[in-house]
Design an enzyme around this catalytic site. Structure first.
Site, PDB file in Angstrom:
ATOM      1  N   GLU A  90       0.970  -1.316  -0.267  1.00 16.07           N
ATOM      2  CA  GLU A  90      -0.079   0.232   0.079  1.00 16.07           C
ATOM      3  C   GLU A  90       1.118   1.089  -0.102  1.00 16.07           C
ATOM      4  O   GLU A  90       1.908   1.445   0.518  1.00 16.07           O
ATOM      5  CB  GLU A  90      -1.052   0.479   1.293  1.00 16.07           C
ATOM      6  CG  GLU A  90      -1.461  -0.902   1.221  1.00 16.07           C
ATOM      7  CD  GLU A  90      -2.294  -1.242   2.608  1.00 16.07           C
ATOM      8  OE1 GLU A  90      -3.044  -2.072   2.714  1.00 16.07           O
ATOM      9  OE2 GLU A  90      -2.475  -0.062   3.278  1.00 16.07           O
ATOM     10  N   CYS A 116       2.908   8.447   1.359  1.00 14.35           N
ATOM     11  CA  CYS A 116       3.378   7.665   2.676  1.00 14.35           C
ATOM     12  C   CYS A 116       3.712   6.406   1.638  1.00 14.35           C
ATOM     13  O   CYS A 116       2.978   5.337   1.148  1.00 14.35           O
ATOM     14  CB  CYS A 116       1.962   7.112   3.919  1.00 14.35           C
ATOM     15  SG  CYS A 116       2.486   5.932   4.878  1.00 14.35           S
ATOM     16  N   CYS A 123       5.386  -8.005   7.626  1.00 14.83           N
ATOM     17  CA  CYS A 123       6.668  -6.591   8.341  1.00 14.83           C
ATOM     18  C   CYS A 123       7.420  -8.429   8.989  1.00 14.83           C
ATOM     19  O   CYS A 123       6.744  -9.146   9.886  1.00 14.83           O
ATOM     20  CB  CYS A 123       6.287  -5.774   9.292  1.00 14.83           C
ATOM     21  SG  CYS A 123       7.425  -4.906  10.260  1.00 14.83           S
ATOM     22  N   CYS A 127       4.172  -6.249  15.430  1.00 16.59           N
ATOM     23  CA  CYS A 127       3.994  -5.719  16.136  1.00 16.59           C
ATOM     24  C   CYS A 127       2.231  -6.188  16.777  1.00 16.59           C
ATOM     25  O   CYS A 127       1.671  -6.324  15.586  1.00 16.59           O
ATOM     26  CB  CYS A 127       3.538  -4.064  15.650  1.00 16.59           C
ATOM     27  SG  CYS A 127       5.121  -3.555  16.128  1.00 16.59           S
ATOM     28  N   CYS A 130      -0.509  -4.512  15.149  1.00 17.25           N
ATOM     29  CA  CYS A 130      -0.755  -3.900  13.925  1.00 17.25           C
ATOM     30  C   CYS A 130      -1.143  -4.840  12.290  1.00 17.25           C
ATOM     31  O   CYS A 130      -0.527  -5.842  13.167  1.00 17.25           O
ATOM     32  CB  CYS A 130       0.570  -3.475  13.047  1.00 17.25           C
ATOM     33  SG  CYS A 130       1.047  -2.871  11.421  1.00 17.25           S
ATOM     34  N   CYS A 347      -2.400   0.734   8.087  1.00 18.15           N
ATOM     35  CA  CYS A 347      -1.447  -0.039   7.283  1.00 18.15           C
ATOM     36  C   CYS A 347      -2.343  -1.704   7.166  1.00 18.15           C
ATOM     37  O   CYS A 347      -1.988  -1.684   8.007  1.00 18.15           O
ATOM     38  CB  CYS A 347      -0.002   0.524   7.896  1.00 18.15           C
ATOM     39  SG  CYS A 347       0.871  -0.539   8.767  1.00 18.15           S
TER      40      CYS A 347
HETATM   41  N1  SAH Z   1       7.382  -0.009  11.253  1.00 17.25           N
HETATM   42  C1  SAH Z   1       8.086   1.105  11.335  1.00 17.25           C
HETATM   43  C2  SAH Z   1       6.615   1.829   9.766  1.00 17.25           C
HETATM   44  C3  SAH Z   1       5.308   2.451   9.762  1.00 17.25           C
HETATM   45  S1  SAH Z   1       4.210   1.042  10.761  1.00 17.25           S
HETATM   46  C4  SAH Z   1       6.624   1.543  12.116  1.00 17.25           C
HETATM   47  O1  SAH Z   1       6.241   0.501  13.158  1.00 17.25           O
HETATM   48  O2  SAH Z   1       7.213   2.975  12.585  1.00 17.25           O
HETATM   49  C5  SAH Z   1       3.120   2.152  10.490  1.00 17.25           C
HETATM   50  C6  SAH Z   1       2.315   2.789  11.365  1.00 17.25           C
HETATM   51  O3  SAH Z   1       0.766   2.063  11.180  1.00 17.25           O
HETATM   52  C7  SAH Z   1       2.980   3.073  12.213  1.00 17.25           C
HETATM   53  O4  SAH Z   1       2.993   5.555  12.557  1.00 17.25           O
HETATM   54  C8  SAH Z   1       2.203   1.956  13.484  1.00 17.25           C
HETATM   55  O5  SAH Z   1       1.946   3.106  14.218  1.00 17.25           O
HETATM   56  C9  SAH Z   1       0.791   2.778  12.936  1.00 17.25           C
HETATM   57  N2  SAH Z   1      -0.463   1.862  12.844  1.00 17.25           N
HETATM   58  C10 SAH Z   1       0.191   0.926  12.552  1.00 17.25           C
HETATM   59  N3  SAH Z   1      -1.438   0.209  13.277  1.00 17.25           N
HETATM   60  C11 SAH Z   1      -2.450   0.884  13.525  1.00 17.25           C
HETATM   61  C12 SAH Z   1      -3.777   0.846  13.801  1.00 17.25           C
HETATM   62  N4  SAH Z   1      -4.548  -0.177  14.335  1.00 17.25           N
HETATM   63  N5  SAH Z   1      -3.910   2.059  14.382  1.00 17.25           N
HETATM   64  C13 SAH Z   1      -3.353   3.215  13.818  1.00 17.25           C
HETATM   65  N6  SAH Z   1      -2.344   3.023  13.680  1.00 17.25           N
HETATM   66  C14 SAH Z   1      -2.081   1.965  13.549  1.00 17.25           C
HETATM   67 FE1  SF4 Z   2       6.033  -3.703  11.289  1.00 20.76          FE
HETATM   68 FE2  SF4 Z   2       3.173  -2.906  11.572  1.00 20.76          FE
HETATM   69 FE3  SF4 Z   2       5.313  -3.372  13.522  1.00 20.76          FE
HETATM   70 FE4  SF4 Z   2       6.190  -1.312  11.646  1.00 20.76          FE
HETATM   71  S1  SF4 Z   2       3.581  -1.304  13.318  1.00 20.76           S
HETATM   72  S2  SF4 Z   2       6.888  -2.521  13.149  1.00 20.76           S
HETATM   73  S3  SF4 Z   2       4.797  -1.901  10.708  1.00 20.76           S
HETATM   74  S4  SF4 Z   2       4.497  -4.607  12.672  1.00 20.76           S
END
Ligand code: SAH
Ligand code: SF4
Length: 358
Positions: A90, A116, A123, A127, A130, A347
């Site tokens: 994306e 973005c 990944c 997390c 995520c 994301c």
């Molecule tokens: N992996 C890197 C790059 C971006 S990840 C990182 O973690 O910093 C994408 C972004 O989306 C991060 O800022 C993360 O905190 C946010 N994100 C992921 N899942 C989310 C969710 N369910 N609601 C809101 N923000 C989310």
């Molecule tokens: Fe990876 Fe999502 Fe964690 Fe960013 S927030 S490091 S994309 S698992």
């Protein structure tokens, strides 16, 4: 599965000039891909047919096609982009400021956009909040696939010039886990005769691989960093970001202190606020303490729920109280306005919606 070739977006102008002879042709081709948005060699009118045929054997022009697109009422457009091997990721087009015109229709403020971009399919960091993490890790994006996201979105939005564009590496994947291709993409974006998007207009967001923050810092590229902190104690941070075990909060803070930062700038700390997890004033208090010696700026993000997640979106009142506490204690703090909240904003969500279970 299609054959995978390198794309023209994988190279700096100098590299292309070494690959393509006579080198002035490489310059012309560079212009075609970055300024005329050529999508195929056929589009390049002043390039000899023989050379185009030769190049087409080895390279593709753009390795990406738009597989799906969702536009939000606030102007945010989320793209699902497909690569040569059929994999998807994306990228998001965010309108940060509207164009303003006077009574005579003269523009006195140009619209401002942020793009973005993704750096990986999936990944490894895993997390728990995520959606991208759910499907595990598939592969790194090439530098060309990172660069092509910006070109594809600019083209699709008919954005002809390169002013007023910022890049954030905040799409799918962990940028510092794909450091070589990331740094190559940063260099290609900077190319004066290409996109000309300087390092100061690029922000790398990381979940906090402290050793790689150091590595990026040593390269002194001039990019900004944003740290996805999300928690103020290691226990909760490890629950949210399992690799916190190897790169704990203290190691991240130390790495940030070593990172070369423009004296006029601040390091952005992203703090994903989750209801009843990290939205209390005690956490805000710890956050202030943690960032005492850093020129920091905090960006609070509403957790964006999706089916199956154990976490909830925080209450607005708690979010605002958290922000007020930080501001009253000397920290700069913004709340990320939930752009594209009516589309699949966080994301991984458009990919999941389009392709079902990942
Ligand atoms: N992996 C890197 C790059 C971006 S990840 C990182 O973690 O910093 C994408 C972004 O989306 C991060 O800022 C993360 O905190 C946010 N994100 C992921 N899942 C989310 C969710 N369910 N609601 C809101 N923000 C989310
Ligand atoms: Fe990876 Fe999502 Fe964690 Fe960013 S927030 S490091 S994309 S698992």
């Amino acid at each position: 599965m299609n054959e995978t070739k390198l794309s023209l977006f994988d190279f700096t102008q100098k590299e292309l000039m070494e690959l393509i002879k006579p080198s002035f042709r490489a310059k012309q081709i560079f212009g075609w891909i970055y300024h005329q948005y050529a999508q195929s060699f056929d589009d390049m009118k002043n390039i000899p047919k023989v050379l185009k045929e030769e190049l087409a054997q080895k390279f593709v022009v753009n390795p990406l096609t738009i597989a799906n697109k969702e536009e939000s009422s606030d102007g945010t457009i989320k793209y699902l982009l497909q690569m040569q091997d059929g994999k998807t990721m994306e990228a998001v087009w965010l309108k940060m400021k509207d164009e303003l015109t006077d009574e005579d229709g003269h523009v006195f403020q140009e619209a401002k956009y942020t793009i973005c971009v993704s750096t990986q399919v999936g990944c490894k960091v895993g997390c728990t909040f995520c959606l991208t993490a759910k499907g595990g890790f598939t592969r790194n994006l090439t530098a060309g696939e990172i660069v092509a996201q910006v070109v594809t979105l600019k083209r699709d939005n008919d954005h002809k010039h390169n002013r007023k564009i910022n890049i954030v590496y905040m799409g799918m994947g962990e940028p510092l886990d794909n450091l070589d291709n990331l740094t190559k993409a940063i260099e290609i974006f900077k190319e004066e005769e290409g996109l000309c998007i300087g390092a100061k207009r690029q922000t790398v967001s990381t979940s906090g691989l402290s050793n790689k923050i150091d590595k990026l810092g040593e390269m002194d590229l001039g990019v900004h960093i944003a740290i996805s902190l999300h928690a103020v104690d290691d226990e909760l941070r490890t629950e949210l970001i399992p690799m916190n075990k190897a790169h704990n909060i203290a190691s991240i803070i130390e790495a940030v202190k070593r990172f070369p930062i423009d004296t006029r700038k601040r390091v952005m700390f992203e703090y994903l606020v989750i209801k009843n997890k990290n939205d209390d004033i005690a956490s805000a208090k710890k956050l202030v303490k943690l960032l005492t010696d850093i020129k920091a700026k905090v960006n609070l993000i509403y957790f964006n729920p999706y089916p199956g997640t154990p976490y909830d979106r925080p209450l607005k009142a708690d979010m605002v109280a958290f922000q007020e506490y930080l501001i009253n204690h000397g920290l700069l703090c913004t709340i990320r306005d939930s752009k594209g909240i009516d589309i699949s904003a966080a994301c991984g969500q458009l990919k999941e919606k389009t392709e079902g279970e990942i």
